[in-house]
Enzyme design. Structure first.
Site, PDB file in Angstrom:
ATOM      1  N   LYS A   1       0.834  -1.222   0.000  1.00  0.00           N
ATOM      2  CA  LYS A   1       0.000   0.000   0.000  1.00  0.00           C
ATOM      3  C   LYS A   1       0.867   1.270   0.000  1.00  0.00           C
ATOM      4  CE  LYS A   1      -2.055  -1.173   3.834  1.00  0.00           C
ATOM      5  NZ  LYS A   1      -1.305  -2.424   4.088  1.00  0.00           N
TER       6      LYS A   1
ATOM      7  N   ARG B   1      -9.980   0.449   8.159  1.00  0.00           N
ATOM      8  CA  ARG B   1      -9.405  -0.846   8.532  1.00  0.00           C
ATOM      9  C   ARG B   1     -10.412  -1.746   9.231  1.00  0.00           C
ATOM     10  NH1 ARG B   1      -3.734   0.392   8.547  1.00  0.00           N
ATOM     11  NH2 ARG B   1      -2.587  -1.511   8.969  1.00  0.00           N
TER      12      ARG B   1
ATOM     13  N   ARG C   1      11.771  -5.469   5.280  1.00  0.00           N
ATOM     14  CA  ARG C   1      11.652  -3.998   5.133  1.00  0.00           C
ATOM     15  C   ARG C   1      12.603  -3.271   6.097  1.00  0.00           C
ATOM     16  NH1 ARG C   1       5.853  -1.453   5.439  1.00  0.00           N
ATOM     17  NH2 ARG C   1       5.792  -2.718   7.337  1.00  0.00           N
TER      18      ARG C   1
ATOM     19  N   ARG D   1      11.198  -1.534  11.530  1.00  0.00           N
ATOM     20  CA  ARG D   1      10.024  -1.137  12.323  1.00  0.00           C
ATOM     21  C   ARG D   1       9.791  -2.156  13.431  1.00  0.00           C
ATOM     22  NH1 ARG D   1       5.095   0.424   8.270  1.00  0.00           N
ATOM     23  NH2 ARG D   1       3.907  -0.843   9.745  1.00  0.00           N
TER      24      ARG D   1
ATOM     25  N   ARG E   1      -0.308  -9.046  13.305  1.00  0.00           N
ATOM     26  CA  ARG E   1      -0.877  -8.077  12.345  1.00  0.00           C
ATOM     27  C   ARG E   1      -1.675  -8.795  11.257  1.00  0.00           C
ATOM     28  NH1 ARG E   1       4.255  -5.186  10.471  1.00  0.00           N
ATOM     29  NH2 ARG E   1       2.916  -3.936   9.133  1.00  0.00           N
TER      30      ARG E   1
HETATM   31  P1  AP5 Z   1       4.898  -1.469   1.892  1.00  0.00           P
HETATM   32  O1  AP5 Z   1       4.525  -0.758   0.646  1.00  0.00           O
HETATM   33  O2  AP5 Z   1       5.542  -0.673   2.983  1.00  0.00           O
HETATM   34  O3  AP5 Z   1       3.645  -2.316   2.419  1.00  0.00           O
HETATM   35  P2  AP5 Z   1       2.314  -1.844   3.124  1.00  0.00           P
HETATM   36  O4  AP5 Z   1       1.172  -2.578   2.508  1.00  0.00           O
HETATM   37  O5  AP5 Z   1       2.228  -0.348   3.162  1.00  0.00           O
HETATM   38  O6  AP5 Z   1       2.585  -2.467   4.548  1.00  0.00           O
HETATM   39  P3  AP5 Z   1       2.501  -1.830   5.994  1.00  0.00           P
HETATM   40  O7  AP5 Z   1       3.199  -2.809   6.872  1.00  0.00           O
HETATM   41  O8  AP5 Z   1       3.015  -0.428   6.055  1.00  0.00           O
HETATM   42  O9  AP5 Z   1       0.972  -1.860   6.206  1.00  0.00           O
HETATM   43  P4  AP5 Z   1       0.222  -1.929   7.522  1.00  0.00           P
HETATM   44  O10 AP5 Z   1      -1.146  -1.796   7.035  1.00  0.00           O
HETATM   45  O11 AP5 Z   1       0.477  -3.094   8.386  1.00  0.00           O
HETATM   46  O12 AP5 Z   1       0.897  -0.757   8.368  1.00  0.00           O
HETATM   47  P5  AP5 Z   1       0.473   0.740   8.624  1.00  0.00           P
HETATM   48  O13 AP5 Z   1       1.703   1.531   8.600  1.00  0.00           O
HETATM   49  O14 AP5 Z   1      -0.699   1.144   7.802  1.00  0.00           O
HETATM   50  O15 AP5 Z   1       5.871  -2.677   1.492  1.00  0.00           O
HETATM   51  C1  AP5 Z   1       6.450  -3.526   2.451  1.00  0.00           C
HETATM   52  C2  AP5 Z   1       7.864  -3.926   1.985  1.00  0.00           C
HETATM   53  O16 AP5 Z   1       7.781  -4.637   0.761  1.00  0.00           O
HETATM   54  C3  AP5 Z   1       8.782  -2.734   1.711  1.00  0.00           C
HETATM   55  O17 AP5 Z   1      10.091  -3.069   2.091  1.00  0.00           O
HETATM   56  C4  AP5 Z   1       8.703  -2.540   0.180  1.00  0.00           C
HETATM   57  O18 AP5 Z   1       9.897  -2.002  -0.320  1.00  0.00           O
HETATM   58  C5  AP5 Z   1       8.482  -3.971  -0.297  1.00  0.00           C
HETATM   59  N1  AP5 Z   1       7.589  -4.024  -1.485  1.00  0.00           N
HETATM   60  C6  AP5 Z   1       6.390  -3.393  -1.615  1.00  0.00           C
HETATM   61  N2  AP5 Z   1       5.824  -3.694  -2.806  1.00  0.00           N
HETATM   62  C7  AP5 Z   1       6.695  -4.563  -3.415  1.00  0.00           C
HETATM   63  C8  AP5 Z   1       6.662  -5.233  -4.673  1.00  0.00           C
HETATM   64  N3  AP5 Z   1       5.630  -5.115  -5.532  1.00  0.00           N
HETATM   65  N4  AP5 Z   1       7.705  -6.024  -4.981  1.00  0.00           N
HETATM   66  C9  AP5 Z   1       8.739  -6.181  -4.120  1.00  0.00           C
HETATM   67  N5  AP5 Z   1       8.833  -5.569  -2.922  1.00  0.00           N
HETATM   68  C10 AP5 Z   1       7.809  -4.759  -2.565  1.00  0.00           C
HETATM   69  O19 AP5 Z   1      -0.093   0.615  10.134  1.00  0.00           O
HETATM   70  C11 AP5 Z   1       0.770   0.328  11.212  1.00  0.00           C
HETATM   71  C12 AP5 Z   1      -0.051   0.280  12.496  1.00  0.00           C
HETATM   72  O20 AP5 Z   1      -0.707   1.548  12.732  1.00  0.00           O
HETATM   73  C13 AP5 Z   1      -1.209  -0.742  12.512  1.00  0.00           C
HETATM   74  O21 AP5 Z   1      -0.773  -2.040  12.867  1.00  0.00           O
HETATM   75  C14 AP5 Z   1      -2.139  -0.118  13.578  1.00  0.00           C
HETATM   76  O22 AP5 Z   1      -1.656  -0.341  14.870  1.00  0.00           O
HETATM   77  C15 AP5 Z   1      -2.010   1.372  13.291  1.00  0.00           C
HETATM   78  N6  AP5 Z   1      -3.013   1.853  12.322  1.00  0.00           N
HETATM   79  C16 AP5 Z   1      -2.772   2.351  11.070  1.00  0.00           C
HETATM   80  N7  AP5 Z   1      -3.920   2.681  10.487  1.00  0.00           N
HETATM   81  C17 AP5 Z   1      -4.917   2.385  11.355  1.00  0.00           C
HETATM   82  C18 AP5 Z   1      -6.337   2.480  11.297  1.00  0.00           C
HETATM   83  N8  AP5 Z   1      -6.965   2.923  10.208  1.00  0.00           N
HETATM   84  N9  AP5 Z   1      -7.036   2.075  12.381  1.00  0.00           N
HETATM   85  C19 AP5 Z   1      -6.429   1.604  13.489  1.00  0.00           C
HETATM   86  N10 AP5 Z   1      -5.083   1.481  13.591  1.00  0.00           N
HETATM   87  C20 AP5 Z   1      -4.332   1.868  12.537  1.00  0.00           C
END
Ligand code: AP5
Length: 220
Positions: free
Chosen positions: A13, A88, A127, A160, A171
């Site tokens: 994402k 979410r 990552r 992270r 997660r």
């Molecule tokens: P990346 O693009 O960073 O993946 P992502 O889908 O963004 O994964 P996240 O771990 O950031 O998502 P998340 O939803 O768990 O975390 P968030 O920060 O929103 O890619 C990951 C890795 O893969 C990178 O190294 C990248 O380079 C590599 N990659 C990507 N695409 C690739 C491809 N096509 N090919 C090869 N490599 C690739 O949330 C964190 C925390 O915040 C949550 O756990 C929760 O506690 C809180 N939170 C956030 N939003 C909410 C909400 N709405 N409600 C409640 N709590 C929330």
């Protein structure tokens, strides 16, 4: 254009939101990034959110929804945005609809990034992020030129805290329990665009841009 990026942790994402934001000139709103900055700066929001983010649980809706609504009320997003990490759960999804309907701007699409669990785990565990400029790397897929050093600002790379093995597992469970039902919600609303996201990042981006350029009736 208004877009929501939906998908499991590691589906890409954040990576794809950056690419889409650059191509389509849309503001990128990442709830995870906003929460991590608040935690780093030890703000009242950060203090309340810390234990949830670190254990991979969802931060309570009362905190996150308010934060997103404030951001969506800013001038720079009135013509479009990319929401990354929100909604979410079903409650957040209906709160978003209520807010946008109230402004007569409920015309958004949902890009659902769908990758296998094997891909998700490999991506999350590899990552690394720059402490200074937050650039995102991957030990295998996007390695830095110099080990654990950012190519852009020479900052130190770190993992992270929620990308450790035991938290990744939680997660993914939280995603299945709370976020996966949102996919069904958007499918029924006919907003969902399914994108297979196991492929390389540029290929996934190209696929999304192609599908967004088509009329909605011919998207799938
Ligand atoms: P990346 O693009 O960073 O993946 P992502 O889908 O963004 O994964 P996240 O771990 O950031 O998502 P998340 O939803 O768990 O975390 P968030 O920060 O929103 O890619 C990951 C890795 O893969 C990178 O190294 C990248 O380079 C590599 N990659 C990507 N695409 C690739 C491809 N096509 N090919 C090869 N490599 C690739 O949330 C964190 C925390 O915040 C949550 O756990 C929760 O506690 C809180 N939170 C956030 N939003 C909410 C909400 N709405 N409600 C409640 N709590 C929330």
């Amino acid at each position: 254009m208004k877009l929501v990026l939906l998908g499991a942790p590691g589906a890409g994402k954040g990576t794809q939101a950056k690419g889409l934001s650059k191509e389509l000139k849309l503001a990128h709103i990442s709830t995870g990034d906003i929460l991590r900055i608040a935690i780093k700066e030890n703000t009242p929001l950060g203090q309340k959110a810390k234990r949830y983010v670190e254990t991979g649980e969802l931060v309570p809706d009362s905190l996150v929804t308010q934060m997103v609504i404030e951001r969506l009320s800013s001038d720079d997003v009135k013509d479009g945005f990319i929401l990354d990490g929100f909604p979410r759960n079903r409650q957040q999804a209906s709160d978003l609809d209520n807010f946008l309907s109230g402004r007569n701007t409920c015309n958004y699409f949902v890009l659902y990034l769908d990758a296998s669990e094997k891909t998700l785990i490999k991506r999350l565990s590899g990552r690394r992020i720059c402490r200074k400029c937050q650039a995102v790397y991957h030990l295998i897929n996007f390695p830095p030129l110099k080990e654990m050093t950012c190519d852009h600002c020479q900052g130190e790379l770190y993992q992270r805290s929620d990308d450790k093995e035991e938290t990744i597992k939680n997660r993914l469970e939280v995603y299945q329990r709370q976020t996966a039902p949102v996919v069904e919600y958007y499918f029924k609303q006919k907003r969902l665009i399914h994108i297979k996201s196991d492929d390389d990042a540029p290929l996934v981006l190209r696929q999304m841009l192609e599908v967004l350029a088509k009329p909605f009736s011919s998207r799938s």
